[in-house]
Design a protein around this motif. Structure first.
Motif, mmCIF file in Angstrom:
data_model
loop_
_atom_site.group_PDB
_atom_site.id
_atom_site.type_symbol
_atom_site.label_atom_id
_atom_site.label_comp_id
_atom_site.label_asym_id
_atom_site.label_seq_id
_atom_site.Cartn_x
_atom_site.Cartn_y
_atom_site.Cartn_z
ATOM 1 N N PHE A 198 31.811 47.126 32.844
ATOM 2 C CA PHE A 198 32.300 46.684 31.537
ATOM 3 C C PHE A 198 31.152 46.086 30.718
ATOM 4 N N PHE A 199 30.332 45.296 31.402
ATOM 5 C CA PHE A 199 29.190 44.681 30.739
ATOM 6 C C PHE A 199 28.216 45.758 30.240
ATOM 7 N N LEU A 221 16.078 47.279 35.690
ATOM 8 C CA LEU A 221 17.071 46.462 36.374
ATOM 9 C C LEU A 221 18.449 47.068 36.220
ATOM 10 N N ASN A 222 19.244 47.027 37.312
ATOM 11 C CA ASN A 222 20.618 47.475 37.179
ATOM 12 C C ASN A 222 21.449 46.372 36.543
ATOM 13 N N ILE A 223 22.714 46.677 36.276
ATOM 14 C CA ILE A 223 23.555 45.741 35.532
ATOM 15 C C ILE A 223 23.786 44.458 36.317
ATOM 16 N N GLY A 224 23.978 44.583 37.648
ATOM 17 C CA GLY A 224 24.178 43.395 38.473
ATOM 18 C C GLY A 224 22.988 42.459 38.403
ATOM 19 N N THR A 242 33.384 39.239 28.562
ATOM 20 C CA THR A 242 33.473 40.682 28.791
ATOM 21 C C THR A 242 34.926 41.151 28.778
ATOM 22 N N LEU A 243 35.791 40.412 29.468
ATOM 23 C CA LEU A 243 37.193 40.816 29.558
ATOM 24 C C LEU A 243 37.950 40.590 28.261
ATOM 25 N N ALA A 244 37.381 39.802 27.353
ATOM 26 C CA ALA A 244 38.021 39.569 26.051
ATOM 27 C C ALA A 244 37.715 40.684 25.057
ATOM 28 N N ASP A 245 36.767 41.541 25.411
ATOM 29 C CA ASP A 245 36.413 42.649 24.517
ATOM 30 C C ASP A 245 37.609 43.579 24.324
#
Length: 300
Positions: A53-54, A2-5, A26-29
């Motif tokens: 990013f994920f 599976l791809n990330i999406g 994710t954006l808080a990383d």
């Protein structure tokens, strides 16, 4: 696979976390935040980068935990900007760089009929406190420092059995590989002489001699310990040394014999006194190498 999406979508379908929660997490990383700031990503670019990013966070955590699921062994995930948004790439780890560097260093050291352990001999194995070796070490240090500047004589290192002559030459080979990126061939001459004799019937002698005589740096180890043969002296060793003398290629020797003893060894032919042939060979050795007597106890 599976791809990330699809992975994100599956998580949403299973009700694990909402997209908003995953996006915020994710954006808080810290690494992601630093990347966004460094590259001044717009909201649109951030939105198009979420899946990458994920992926990065997932692979980074596997890398840090040394998970068996991490397939890019020796490489660490990094974020890069690609066509306006984030992407994941993989960079060599310091450990891999070190391993590859050592492999390259070892590949420049060619051993012919000598133990492969000699490739690992380095400064840490040398006894720099031994006064008997100071002159040798000083000569080798100067040789390495000036290797690319001009032609230098090698050494004819002679002394008793087991004092460490071959080890010192292996140390030189490693120094040349690490500091000058130069290749060295260390050849056990008595064994080579036997191999050459055995190769006569296969017509491969010329190829064997060509490979040895053209070596960037050549160490002829234990010269004089071979069973005497006028053919080896005149058609093998003479050919190698003549070429290296003409081309001014650095050549080193180790031996149990002094120059005088080695000349007597080469003059002791089956047909009687062969002093002229021996002197002719010795002139080439003396052109190529400076004699140094290595004293000391048997270290074997």
């Amino acid at each position: 696979m599976l791809n990330i999406g699809e992975q994100l979508s599956n998580r949403l379908n299973k009700g694990q976390k909402s997209y908003t929660e995953l996006r915020a997490e994710t954006l808080a990383d810290g690494d992601v935040q630093a990347f966004i700031l460094d590259h001044k990503l717009s909201e649109d670019e951030i939105a198009r980068s979420i899946s990458k990013f994920f992926e990065y966070i997932k692979e980074r955590d596997k890398f840090k935990s040394q998970s068996e699921d991490y397939i890019m062994k020796g490489y660490r995930p990094i974020l890069i900007k690609n066509k306006g948004y984030a992407d994941v790439s993989y960079a060599e780890t310091a450990e891999l760089v070190k391993v590859l560097s050592q492999k390259t260093i070892n590949q420049r050291i060619k051993l012919v009929n000598l133990p492969k352990s000699l490739r690992q001999i380095s400064a840490r194995d040398m006894d720099f406190s031994d006064p008997n070796r100071m002159q040798v070490y000083a000569y080798l240090a100067d040789f390495v420092e000036n290797f690319h500047k001009h032609y230098q004589q090698g050494l004819y290192l002679y002394g008793s059995f087991g004092v460490g002559k071959t080890y010192i030459m292996a140390y030189l080979a490693r120094e040349l590989s690490e500091k000058c990126h130069a290749g060295t061939t260390l050849l056990h001459f008595p064994s080579f002489a036997v191999d050459v004799k055995n190769a006569i019937s296969s017509n491969s002698v010329k190829a064997m001699l060509d490979e040895i005589k053209t070596s960037s740096v050549l160490v002829l180890d234990d010269i004089g310990a071979e069973q005497f043969s006028a053919w080896i002296r005149d058609d093998v060793l003479q050919v190698i040394l003549q070429y290296r003398m003409q081309e001014e290629l650095p050549t080193f020797f180790t031996s149990n014999f002094s120059f005088e003893d080695l000349e007597r060894h080469f003059a002791n032919g089956r047909s009687g006194d062969e002093t002229w042939q021996a002197k002719r060979l010795m002139e080439r050795i003396k052109f190529l190498a400076k004699p140094l007597h290595l004293k000391g106890d048997n270290r074997r």
